[in-house]
Write an enzyme that holds these catalytic residues in place. Structure first.
Site, PDB file in Angstrom:
ATOM      1  N   SER A  92     -11.311  -0.916   3.048  1.00  0.00           N
ATOM      2  CA  SER A  92     -10.646  -1.208   4.331  1.00  0.00           C
ATOM      3  C   SER A  92     -10.072   0.085   4.881  1.00  0.00           C
ATOM      4  CB  SER A  92      -9.480  -2.178   4.125  1.00  0.00           C
ATOM      5  OG  SER A  92      -9.967  -3.397   3.680  1.00  0.00           O
TER       6      SER A  92
ATOM      7  N   ARG B  44       0.821  -1.242   0.000  1.00  0.00           N
ATOM      8  CA  ARG B  44       0.000   0.000   0.000  1.00  0.00           C
ATOM      9  C   ARG B  44       0.840   1.271   0.000  1.00  0.00           C
ATOM     10  NH1 ARG B  44      -2.369  -3.672  -0.989  1.00  0.00           N
ATOM     11  NH2 ARG B  44      -4.297  -4.504  -0.113  1.00  0.00           N
TER      12      ARG B  44
ATOM     13  N   GLU C  85      -5.419   3.204   6.014  1.00  0.00           N
ATOM     14  CA  GLU C  85      -5.172   2.972   4.582  1.00  0.00           C
ATOM     15  C   GLU C  85      -5.865   4.079   3.788  1.00  0.00           C
ATOM     16  OE1 GLU C  85      -5.609  -1.078   3.183  1.00  0.00           O
ATOM     17  OE2 GLU C  85      -6.440  -0.375   1.295  1.00  0.00           O
TER      18      GLU C  85
END
Ligand SMILES: Cc1cc2nc3c(=O)[nH]c(=O)nc-3n(C[C@H](O)[C@H](O)[C@H](O)COP(=O)(O)OP(=O)(O)OC[C@H]3O[C@@H](n4cnc5c(N)ncnc54)[C@H](O)[C@@H]3O)c2cc1C
Length: 283
Positions: A208, A158, A279
């Site tokens: 998420s 990520r 995130e």
């Protein structure tokens, strides 16, 4: 050069999948790559928005936003490479690749954002990551257009180089493998089915909320173990279906979402001594 469309005091809640965010004083929709660059030169402190599926925009709004959403051309090169503009939806790219018998992107089918947003985040799912397939990215660094190869882009879980620069992603080239379109379509269908089964796709969310802090720590399971599923602050709720998601159950504000994020971080820290990193991009 094609033009850029402008609106003023545009509510960002209309352009984010969480459906939160106050007005952008200037909201620009460039109609070509040239006009995207031109806009960015004129409004260098703008926020860049793809499909807004990973962004929590502030209730007080922002000065200026440039969205790439109208830049969605996809090209197939002779050597099997696929190149697309930054605003191309991942789902459109997956379907295009499938049609031409090009495999690799199946894992991304169902991720609701643009290619630019996916490269910025190094989006991933079901064991795949977009960075693994990128061949090159064409960027505007504020002064000039550059072409960067994958090994220059610092992809990791990520993360990408774009999170520590102000570079604008213009186009992305992908290197895919040939395979039978029927097999590719089958794998895409299976992945999509898994998403439907596990994710709260019927309510606004930004996917998420947190990164996985270590490979064997599943945030959703940890939050669920603390009995927090269904907990609400204002209109923001820890999803009853997947505790790694926050959903907007009606008129949530960005502040509700941020308060819930902080609450979860605090509870997980107390119970597991683990620091959760969002995130989602909190503007
Ligand atoms: C239901 C749901 C499921 C999801 N599932 C997944 C998943 O499985 N895996 C996953 O990784 N993510 C997932 N996401 C999150 C999100 O869809 C991805 O991260 C997606 O790639 C973000 O793309 P976007 O266009 O929406 O980016 P945005 O939210 O618009 O932007 C995200 C960031 O990228 C920057 N950015 C966007 N375009 C550019 C550009 N052209 N140049 C420079 N910077 C840019 C923005 O400034 C912002 O900081 C999910 C989200 C939802 C709502």
């Amino acid at each position: 050069m094609k033009l850029c469309k402008f609106t003023f005091n545009e509510p960002l809640s209309l352009h984010t999948s969480m459906k939160v965010g106050g007005p952008a004083k200037i909201f620009a929709r460039p109609q070509s790559i040239d006009s995207l660059i031109c806009c960015y030169k004129q409004l260098p402190h703008s926020k860049i928005l793809g499909k807004g599926t990973n962004v929590i925009a502030p209730d007080e709004g922002v000065e200026a936003v440039i969205t790439t959403l109208d830049l969605k051309r996809i090209y197939l090169l002779e050597d099997g490479k696929v190149v697309c503009e930054a605003g191309t939806l991942l789902n459109s790219l997956c379907k295009f690749a499938c049609q031409y018998g090009l495999s690799g992107l199946e894992f991304a089918y169902g991720i609701p954002g643009t290619v630019g947003g996916a490269v910025y985040m190094n989006a991933g799912a079901f064991g795949g990551e977009i960075g693994q397939l990128v061949d090159f990215v064409e960027v505007f660094d504020g002064e000039k257009v550059l072409t960067l190869q994958r090994d220059e882009l610092e992809f990791s879980y990520r993360k990408s180089i774009f999170q520590k620069t102000n570079w604008l992603i213009l186009k992305v080239g992908f290197r895919l493998k040939f395979d039978d379109p029927k097999q590719i379509a089958k794998r895409m269908g299976e992945i999509y089915k898994k998403r439907l089964q596990t994710q709260p796709l019927d309510l606004p969310s930004a996917g998420s909320v947190f990164k996985r802090p270590k490979p064997d720590f599943y945030v959703g399971k940890a939050v669920e173990s603390l009995g927090l599923k269904g907990l609400r602050i204002g209109g923001a709720e820890i999803s009853k279906k997947h505790a790694g998601f926050i959903v907007n159950v009606g008129n949530a504000s960005a502040n509700d979402v941020k308060a819930l994020i902080n609450f979860i971080r605090q509870k997980v820290k107390e119970a597991y001594n683990v620091d959760l990193e969002p995130e989602v991009e909190i503007w």
